[in-house]
Design a protein around this motif. Structure first.
Motif, mmCIF file in Angstrom:
data_model
loop_
_atom_site.group_PDB
_atom_site.id
_atom_site.type_symbol
_atom_site.label_atom_id
_atom_site.label_comp_id
_atom_site.label_asym_id
_atom_site.label_seq_id
_atom_site.Cartn_x
_atom_site.Cartn_y
_atom_site.Cartn_z
ATOM 1 N N TRP A 24 3.214 7.083 -1.699
ATOM 2 C CA TRP A 24 2.559 5.885 -2.241
ATOM 3 C C TRP A 24 3.429 5.217 -3.307
ATOM 4 C CZ3 TRP A 24 -3.041 8.221 -2.986
ATOM 5 C CH2 TRP A 24 -3.636 8.360 -1.720
ATOM 6 N N ALA A 25 4.094 6.018 -4.136
ATOM 7 C CA ALA A 25 4.950 5.454 -5.185
ATOM 8 C C ALA A 25 6.116 4.688 -4.574
ATOM 9 C CB ALA A 25 5.455 6.563 -6.097
ATOM 10 N N ILE A 26 6.707 5.230 -3.519
ATOM 11 C CA ILE A 26 7.833 4.559 -2.848
ATOM 12 C C ILE A 26 7.361 3.255 -2.210
ATOM 13 C CG2 ILE A 26 9.466 4.737 -0.934
ATOM 14 C CD1 ILE A 26 9.602 7.780 -1.590
ATOM 15 N N ILE A 27 6.197 3.295 -1.576
ATOM 16 C CA ILE A 27 5.659 2.072 -0.965
ATOM 17 C C ILE A 27 5.385 1.016 -2.033
ATOM 18 C CG2 ILE A 27 3.639 1.120 0.219
ATOM 19 C CD1 ILE A 27 3.528 3.763 1.813
ATOM 20 N N ALA A 28 4.838 1.445 -3.173
ATOM 21 C CA ALA A 28 4.584 0.504 -4.267
ATOM 22 C C ALA A 28 5.888 -0.139 -4.745
ATOM 23 C CB ALA A 28 3.893 1.220 -5.423
ATOM 24 N N CYS A 29 6.944 0.652 -4.836
ATOM 25 C CA CYS A 29 8.251 0.112 -5.239
ATOM 26 C C CYS A 29 8.764 -0.901 -4.227
ATOM 27 C CB CYS A 29 9.255 1.241 -5.409
ATOM 28 S SG CYS A 29 8.947 2.302 -6.845
ATOM 29 N N LEU A 30 8.563 -0.610 -2.950
ATOM 30 C CA LEU A 30 9.004 -1.545 -1.912
ATOM 31 C C LEU A 30 8.213 -2.847 -1.980
ATOM 32 C CD1 LEU A 30 9.490 0.930 1.080
ATOM 33 C CD2 LEU A 30 11.278 -0.221 -0.243
ATOM 34 N N TYR A 31 6.920 -2.748 -2.256
ATOM 35 C CA TYR A 31 6.130 -3.971 -2.446
ATOM 36 C C TYR A 31 6.706 -4.798 -3.595
ATOM 37 C CZ TYR A 31 2.229 -2.429 0.579
ATOM 38 O OH TYR A 31 1.442 -2.058 1.641
ATOM 39 N N ILE A 88 -1.705 -7.881 -2.733
ATOM 40 C CA ILE A 88 -1.112 -7.023 -3.763
ATOM 41 C C ILE A 88 -2.124 -6.724 -4.861
ATOM 42 C CG2 ILE A 88 0.663 -6.913 -5.547
ATOM 43 C CD1 ILE A 88 1.669 -6.425 -2.704
ATOM 44 N N GLN A 89 -2.949 -7.704 -5.215
ATOM 45 C CA GLN A 89 -3.987 -7.473 -6.220
ATOM 46 C C GLN A 89 -4.984 -6.411 -5.745
ATOM 47 O OE1 GLN A 89 -5.524 -11.430 -6.656
ATOM 48 N NE2 GLN A 89 -4.152 -11.957 -8.342
ATOM 49 N N VAL A 90 -5.394 -6.495 -4.495
ATOM 50 C CA VAL A 90 -6.343 -5.517 -3.950
ATOM 51 C C VAL A 90 -5.729 -4.120 -3.956
ATOM 52 C CG1 VAL A 90 -7.561 -4.791 -1.856
ATOM 53 C CG2 VAL A 90 -7.584 -7.190 -2.539
ATOM 54 N N LEU A 91 -4.491 -4.022 -3.511
ATOM 55 C CA LEU A 91 -3.827 -2.714 -3.456
ATOM 56 C C LEU A 91 -3.608 -2.144 -4.859
ATOM 57 C CD1 LEU A 91 -1.252 -3.495 -0.630
ATOM 58 C CD2 LEU A 91 -3.281 -2.048 -0.452
ATOM 59 N N ALA A 92 -3.326 -3.007 -5.822
ATOM 60 C CA ALA A 92 -3.132 -2.543 -7.199
ATOM 61 C C ALA A 92 -4.437 -1.989 -7.770
ATOM 62 C CB ALA A 92 -2.623 -3.688 -8.071
ATOM 63 N N TYR A 93 -5.559 -2.693 -7.532
ATOM 64 C CA TYR A 93 -6.855 -2.203 -8.012
ATOM 65 C C TYR A 93 -7.251 -0.895 -7.315
ATOM 66 C CZ TYR A 93 -7.982 -6.388 -10.737
ATOM 67 O OH TYR A 93 -8.001 -7.392 -11.678
ATOM 68 N N ALA A 94 -6.821 -0.745 -6.067
ATOM 69 C CA ALA A 94 -7.204 0.440 -5.297
ATOM 70 C C ALA A 94 -6.347 1.659 -5.626
ATOM 71 C CB ALA A 94 -7.102 0.140 -3.801
ATOM 72 N N ALA A 95 -5.216 1.470 -6.297
ATOM 73 C CA ALA A 95 -4.245 2.548 -6.493
ATOM 74 C C ALA A 95 -4.831 3.751 -7.228
ATOM 75 C CB ALA A 95 -3.017 2.017 -7.222
ATOM 76 N N ILE A 96 -5.416 3.527 -8.400
ATOM 77 C CA ILE A 96 -5.936 4.646 -9.202
ATOM 78 C C ILE A 96 -7.099 5.347 -8.491
ATOM 79 C CG2 ILE A 96 -7.084 5.266 -11.355
ATOM 80 C CD1 ILE A 96 -5.347 3.222 -12.775
#
Length: 450
Positions: A115-122, A137-145
Motif C-alpha cells: 500500500w505504501a508503494i502504491i501511495a508513492c506511485l499515486y 485521490i481524496q477518497v483513497l487518502a481518507y480510506a488509508a487509515i
C-alpha cells in the motif's frame, strides 16, 4: 488461434449466480430513487436539511455500498460462496489450528509495504492530481487509515482459515524482511494483482461522481420532452450502472466472498491491449494526441437524424439496447468484475451468447453513434480515414479479447470447456468462430518419407 476442443454436452455452470448482479442492481437503483426523491422525503418528515436531490460525490459513494452490500449478503447467505474450495479457505481449521503470528506479521508487512508503494506511485504520477482524479485521490487518502486498522483483525482472522497461509503477500513480506522461503514467481503474481487493483480502482472512483450525478439530477420533464433526451438519459443510466457495479468489483476482492483475484494476466500483450484504452495512455491516442481519431468532422447520429423524431427514437433505441447489453455484461459479474484478472468463470447472462458481450456491444455502439463514414465536410477521404481508425480501435478490442482468452484458457479447465461450448453453440460466437476458421491460415501438413 486456440484449437477448438469438442463441445461438452452442456454449458458449464457459472461461478457467479445471476441473482448476485441483480440484487446489486436493485440496491443501486433503490439508492438512486431515494437520492432523487430526497427533497420530498425531507419535506414529508420536516427534516432541517437542504431539500435537494442527493447527487453529490458522497452520495455516489453511498451508492457503491447500496450495490455492494446486497451482493455480499446474497453471496454468503444464499450462494454460500464462503464454503467453496476456490476461496482457499477451510473454516474447520479455525477451531483446530493454532495462530501462527510469525506468518501473519510477515504478511501484514508485505501488505502495508504494498500500500505504501502504491501511495508513492499515486504521488509521483501527475495525472492523479488533476481533473476528475482529484476526487479519487481524496477518497483513497481518507480510506488509508481505516484500511490499515481494519487489516489487522482481518488478516489475523483470515489466516486461521487459509489453507495456504504463505500466499503471494507473505512472499513479498518475506522478501522485504529477508526471511527465507520467498519465491520470485509468487511476488510477481502479488504485484500483478495489486497493480491491476490500484490502477483501475483509482480510475473507476474518479468517474463515478459524474455518472451518478447525471442520472440523479436529471429533470424528468425536460428529458421526456424530446426523444433524443430520453435516449441520452437512458444511455447515461446504463453507463452509471456499468461504472458503479464495476467499481464495486475492483474494491471488493475478498476471499470469504470468493471474489479475490486468483491471478493477474501474465501476458505483456494483455496489459498493453488493456492499458492503451485507459488514461493516461488513451489521452495520447484518442484524446489530445489524436493518434487514432475516428471522429474528425463526424457530427454523430443526432446531427444526421435531426428533424426526424421517429428515426431518432428507433436509432436511439438501438443505442440504448447496446449500452444495456454493455451494462448487463458488467453487473452479471456481481462482485467479480475487473480487467486483466481471473476470478472464476462466468457463463450466464450475456455470456451465454458470446464470450465478449461488452466488447461487441461497445464497438457496435461506436459505429452506430459516431457514424464515422458520414462527415460534415463531405470529404470521402475523411470518411475513409475515420472508418479506418475505428476499425483499428475494433482491432485493439479484438486483441484484448484474445489475450484475455489466452490467460483464462491457461488457468481453468472450466473456461476451456466454456470456450469449446461457445465455439459450437454460442448464438453469436459459433457463427463468428466458423467464419474465422474459414479464413485463418491452415497448419502445414508434413509427410514423412517411408
Amino acid at each position: 488461434m486456440t484449437a477448438i476442443a469438442p463441445a461438452p454436452p452442456t454449458r458449464p455452470k457459472s461461478d457467479v449466480s445471476s441473482a448476485v448482479g441483480l440484487v446489486g442492481l436493485a440496491g443501486l437503483l433503490g439508492w438512486v430513487v431515494f437520492a432523487r426523491s430526497f427533497p420530498d422525503i425531507a419535506a414529508a418528515f420536516d427534516l432541517a436539511v437542504p431539500r435537494e436531490t442527493l447527487g453529490g460525490p458522497n452520495s455516489a459513494l453511498v451508492g457503491l455500498l447500496a450495490a455492494a452490500l446486497p451482493m455480499a449478503a446474497w453471496s454468503v447467505l444464499v450462494d454460500k460462496v464462503h464454503r467453496r474450495p476456490s476461496t482457499g479457505l477451510d473454516w474447520s481449521l479455525v477451531r483446530s489450528r493454532k495462530p501462527d503470528r510469525g506468518v501473519t506479521l510477515v504478511k501484514l508487512a508485505g501488505l502495508w509495504a504494498t500500500w505504501a508503494i502504491i501511495a508513492c506511485l499515486y504521488c509521483l504520477c501527475r495525472w492523479y492530481w488533476d481533473g476528475q482524479y482529484v476526487f479519487s485521490i481524496q477518497v483513497l487518502a481518507y480510506a488509508a487509515i481505516p484500511l490499515v486498522v481494519l487489516s489487522l483483525p482481518y488478516i489475523f482472522w483470515i489466516d486461521r482459515a487459509l489453507v495456504k497461509q504463505r500466499d503471494h503477500t507473505w512472499h513479498f513480506g518475506a522478501l522485504l524482511l529477508m526471511r527465507p522461503g520467498w519465491d520470485a514467481e509468487e511476488i510477481k503474481k502479488h504485484w500483478r494483482a495489486w497493480s491491476i487493483k490500484a490502477f483501475f480502482t483509482a480510475f473507476m472512483i474518479s468517474i463515478i461522481p459524474f455518472a451518478f450525478r447525471t442520472v440523479v439530477t436529471a429533470d424528468i420533464a425536460e428529458v421526456t420532452a424530446r426523444p433524443e433526451r430520453v435516449v441520452l438519459t437512458a444511455i447515461e443510466a446504463m453507463f452509471m450502472i456499468d461504472v458503479m457495479i464495476g467499481t464495486v468489483g475492483y474494491i471488493v476482492t475478498m476471499r470469504p466472498l470468493d471474489a479475490h483475484i486468483r491471478s493477474g494476466n501474465p501476458l505483456l500483450a494483455g496489459w498493453a491491449a488493456a492499458l492503451i484504452c485507459y488514461p493516461p495512455l488513451v489521452w495520447g491516442i484518442l484524446g489530445d494526441g489524436r493518434a487514432i481519431n475516428y471522429e474528425q468532422n463526424a457530427a454523430g447520429w443526432l446531427h444526421w437524424l435531426a428533424g426526424h423524431d421517429t428515426l431518432i427514437a428507433v436509432w436511439g433505441g438501438v443505442l440504448v439496447l447496446l449500452t444495456g447489453i454493455y451494462a448487463w455484461a458488467t453487473f452479471a459479474f456481481g462482485l467479480r468484475f475487473s480487467n486483466l484478472t481471473y476470478r472464476g468463470v462466468l457463463t450466464n447472462g450475456p455470456y451465454r451468447f458470446t464470450r465478449h458481450p461488452a466488447y461487441l456491444s461497445k464497438n457496435l455502439f461506436w459505429w452506430c453513434s459516431v457514424l464515422p463514414f458520414l462527415v460534415t465536410t463531405g470529404s470521402p477521404v475523411e470518411a475513409i480515414r475515420n472508418s479506418f481508425f475505428l476499425l483499428v480501435v475494433n482491432g485493439i478490442y479484438f486483441w484484448r479479447a484474445k489475450t484475455e482468452e489466452a490467460h483464462l484458457l491457461a488457468e481453468d479447465p472450466k473456461y476451456r470447456e466454456y470456450y469449446a461450448w461457445m465455439a459450437h453453440n454460442g448464438l453469436i460466437t459459433a457463427p463468428l468462430t466458423k467464419l474465422w476458421n474459414r479464413f485463418r491460415p491452415r497448419p502445414a501438413i508434413s509427410v514423412e518419407a517411408t
